[in-house]
Design a protein around this motif. Structure first.
Motif, PDB file in Angstrom:
ATOM      1  N   THR A  25      50.814  -5.303 -37.473  1.00 50.78           N
ATOM      2  CA  THR A  25      50.615  -6.414 -38.409  1.00 50.78           C
ATOM      3  C   THR A  25      51.749  -6.512 -39.420  1.00 50.78           C
ATOM      4  OG1 THR A  25      48.202  -6.246 -38.189  1.00 50.78           O
ATOM      5  CG2 THR A  25      49.051  -7.386 -40.122  1.00 50.78           C
ATOM      6  N   ARG A  26      52.340  -7.702 -39.502  1.00 52.33           N
ATOM      7  CA  ARG A  26      53.362  -7.993 -40.513  1.00 52.33           C
ATOM      8  C   ARG A  26      52.861  -8.986 -41.552  1.00 52.33           C
ATOM      9  NH1 ARG A  26      56.695  -4.297 -40.950  1.00 52.33           N
ATOM     10  NH2 ARG A  26      58.083  -5.715 -42.067  1.00 52.33           N
ATOM     11  N   LEU A  27      51.847  -9.774 -41.166  1.00 54.01           N
ATOM     12  CA  LEU A  27      51.258 -10.756 -42.079  1.00 54.01           C
ATOM     13  C   LEU A  27      49.748 -10.676 -41.928  1.00 54.01           C
ATOM     14  CD1 LEU A  27      51.613 -13.163 -44.078  1.00 54.01           C
ATOM     15  CD2 LEU A  27      51.543 -14.666 -42.074  1.00 54.01           C
ATOM     16  N   ILE A 267      58.821 -16.310 -45.634  1.00 46.72           N
ATOM     17  CA  ILE A 267      58.467 -15.118 -46.408  1.00 46.72           C
ATOM     18  C   ILE A 267      58.461 -13.875 -45.523  1.00 46.72           C
ATOM     19  CG2 ILE A 267      56.572 -14.010 -47.671  1.00 46.72           C
ATOM     20  CD1 ILE A 267      55.837 -16.914 -48.643  1.00 46.72           C
ATOM     21  N   VAL A 268      57.863 -13.988 -44.351  1.00 42.40           N
ATOM     22  CA  VAL A 268      57.816 -12.839 -43.439  1.00 42.40           C
ATOM     23  C   VAL A 268      59.232 -12.419 -43.044  1.00 42.40           C
ATOM     24  CG1 VAL A 268      57.095 -12.086 -41.129  1.00 42.40           C
ATOM     25  CG2 VAL A 268      55.496 -13.336 -42.585  1.00 42.40           C
ATOM     26  N   ARG A 269      60.092 -13.388 -42.787  1.00 40.58           N
ATOM     27  CA  ARG A 269      61.474 -13.053 -42.420  1.00 40.58           C
ATOM     28  C   ARG A 269      62.203 -12.403 -43.593  1.00 40.58           C
ATOM     29  NH1 ARG A 269      64.266 -17.264 -41.896  1.00 40.58           N
ATOM     30  NH2 ARG A 269      62.733 -18.953 -42.000  1.00 40.58           N
ATOM     31  N   ARG A 270      61.985 -12.908 -44.799  1.00 45.13           N
ATOM     32  CA  ARG A 270      62.646 -12.321 -45.963  1.00 45.13           C
ATOM     33  C   ARG A 270      62.165 -10.897 -46.224  1.00 45.13           C
ATOM     34  NH1 ARG A 270      62.328 -14.109 -52.376  1.00 45.13           N
ATOM     35  NH2 ARG A 270      64.474 -13.520 -52.910  1.00 45.13           N
ATOM     36  N   GLU A 271      60.888 -10.648 -45.983  1.00 44.76           N
ATOM     37  CA  GLU A 271      60.294  -9.350 -46.286  1.00 44.76           C
ATOM     38  C   GLU A 271      60.354  -8.367 -45.112  1.00 44.76           C
ATOM     39  OE1 GLU A 271      59.071  -8.246 -49.146  1.00 44.76           O
ATOM     40  OE2 GLU A 271      59.527 -10.109 -50.220  1.00 44.76           O
ATOM     41  N   ALA A 272      60.956  -8.762 -44.004  1.00 41.77           N
ATOM     42  CA  ALA A 272      60.898  -7.969 -42.769  1.00 41.77           C
ATOM     43  C   ALA A 272      61.358  -6.530 -42.957  1.00 41.77           C
ATOM     44  CB  ALA A 272      61.733  -8.647 -41.679  1.00 41.77           C
ATOM     45  N   ARG A 273      62.382  -6.309 -43.758  1.00 39.92           N
ATOM     46  CA  ARG A 273      62.914  -4.959 -43.929  1.00 39.92           C
ATOM     47  C   ARG A 273      62.184  -4.157 -45.003  1.00 39.92           C
ATOM     48  NH1 ARG A 273      69.500  -6.031 -43.700  1.00 39.92           N
ATOM     49  NH2 ARG A 273      69.543  -6.975 -41.620  1.00 39.92           N
ATOM     50  N   ARG A 274      61.301  -4.830 -45.760  1.00 35.98           N
ATOM     51  CA  ARG A 274      60.651  -4.140 -46.884  1.00 35.98           C
ATOM     52  C   ARG A 274      59.214  -3.749 -46.568  1.00 35.98           C
ATOM     53  NH1 ARG A 274      60.721  -5.284 -52.248  1.00 35.98           N
ATOM     54  NH2 ARG A 274      59.264  -7.018 -51.926  1.00 35.98           N
TER      55      ARG A 274
END
Length: 394
Positions: A25-27, A267-274
């Protein structure tokens, strides 16, 4: 039957919920069945703290104006402004007075004071600047995009040209346009020209991304992309307000949720590494099945933001729906899903929909709530929900 239902339920906790979710899960979409009931954003806050402390989540996105949320994020991430200012300017109008939203920003700000910039929690709104009664003027988004580009490139159009085409903001925000297409300016010659300009400015932003990111910053460029998405989305929505087709209002709902899905994707793409992101909104905006409501006597149907983003993310998207039992004199019938769940001993419970389905010897009847602002869960679609959170009484 009750004992079997109890086997499908656990007392609510962050751990009980995440145990039902895919580790991919990423979102995580957390839905609420109605707005304005503090029990649900309070539950959201409790869950978010667990996700941050135990599951590596670093961001939350709520059903609120994506542009206004920049002020709330500046406060929680960098301490810019005051808490009162973040509450008054950082939310859509209906959500800025929520005590639970205030508590959320307080906790995020306190958490971030102990963290380096790259590890700080971020706050997002993923709704457009839209309300049920109408839409905002595209001026703030369009002019912010233009000004960002004009500071580093040479766009064809001047600020004055945009102002002339936009005209007074009252033309765009006229609430009568919601029910009367003739009151909308969305298909005037000026609006059509603005849609072309917005598209060209967005293309200019994309084509010069390497240079713009280098001379500004990735964060500045991300905000410019947000303004570009919002300007295009608002102009598209205003065009929909001028539509005279019988499906007009359903189309408007689709356009709104498409904007939400675009923002969630960014948002998911921006937060992908965090880390993963928690999204909080009405169940109807996050569910995987077709969304249906009655509005002014019209049956509306559209695909939600959750359904759209779910097609992109696959098992990286999870949806937890929230519902409740008793609200004052509104007591669910024993044959409804909410009535059956009311037999559980927990005041708040997490239910595994798969185990629940095997425990039931018949399909529950849909609940018809006394309160028109509440939308009950459809018992026929619980197989498209990863977890059900049940609050016995509100």
């Amino acid at each position: 039957m009750t004992a079997s239902i109890r086997d499908a339920a656990r007392a609510f906790s962050g751990g009980a919920l995440t145990a039902l979710l895919s580790p991919a899960t990423r979102l995580l979409g957390l839905g609420e069945p109605t707005h304005g009931v503090e029990a649900f954003p309070e539950l959201r806050n409790e869950l978010f703290r667990h996700l941050v402390e135990h599951r590596g989540y670093r961001s939350i996105a709520i059903e609120s104006d994506c542009l206004s949320a920049l002020a709330a994020d500046a406060y929680v991430a960098d301490g810019i402004g005051t808490l009162d200012g973040a509450m008054s300017r950082g939310f859509s109008p209906d959500f800025g007075a929520s005590p639970a939203n205030r508590e959320l920003l307080c906790w995020m700000r306190a958490h971030n004071e102990r963290r380096p910039p790259h590890d700080r929690l971020r706050f997002y709104g993923f709704d457009g600047p839209l309300e049920m009664t109408g839409a905002a003027s595209p001026r703030p988004a369009l002019t912010a995009l233009h000004d960002y580009l004009a500071a580093h490139l040479d766009p064809v159009w001047s600020h004055e040209t945009l102002d002339d085409l936009l005209g007074p903001d009252e033309r765009w925000t006229n609430p009568a346009a919601l029910m009367d297409p003739a009151q909308s300016v969305g298909r005037t010659s000026e609006a059509c020209e603005l849609r072309l300009i917005a598209d060209d400015l967005r293309a200019l932003l994309t084509s010069h991304a390497p240079h713009l990111t280098a001379v500004t910053s990735p964060d500045d460029f991300w905000r410019a992309e947000l303004h570009a998405r919002t300007a295009a989305g608002l102009l598209r929505y205003h065009d929909g307000l001028a539509n005279t087709a019988p499906t007009r209002v359903s189309t408007l709902m689709s356009l709104r949720d498409a904007m939400m899905a675009d923002n969630l994707d960014a948002i998911v793409r921006r937060e992908a590494r965090r880390g993963p992101t928690l999204a909080f909104a009405h169940n109807r905006h996050l569910q995987r099945d077709t969304s249906r409501v009655q509005f002014a006597g019209l049956p509306l149907q559209w695909w939600s933001a959750g359904a759209v983003i779910g097609t992109h993310l696959g098992d990286q998207y999870a949806f937890a729906a929230t519902t409740f039992g008793t609200r004052g004199s509104d007591v669910p019938h024993p044959d409804t899903l909410e009535g059956l769940l009311s037999t559980l001993p927990h005041t708040r419970a997490v239910i595994d929909p798969c185990h629940l389905a095997t425990a039931l010897d018949r399909k529950p009847t849909p609940r018809v709530p006394a309160d028109h602002t509440y939308f009950s869960l459809d018992p026929a679609t619980t197989d498209q929900i990863d977890a059900i959170i049940f609050v016995k009484e509100i």
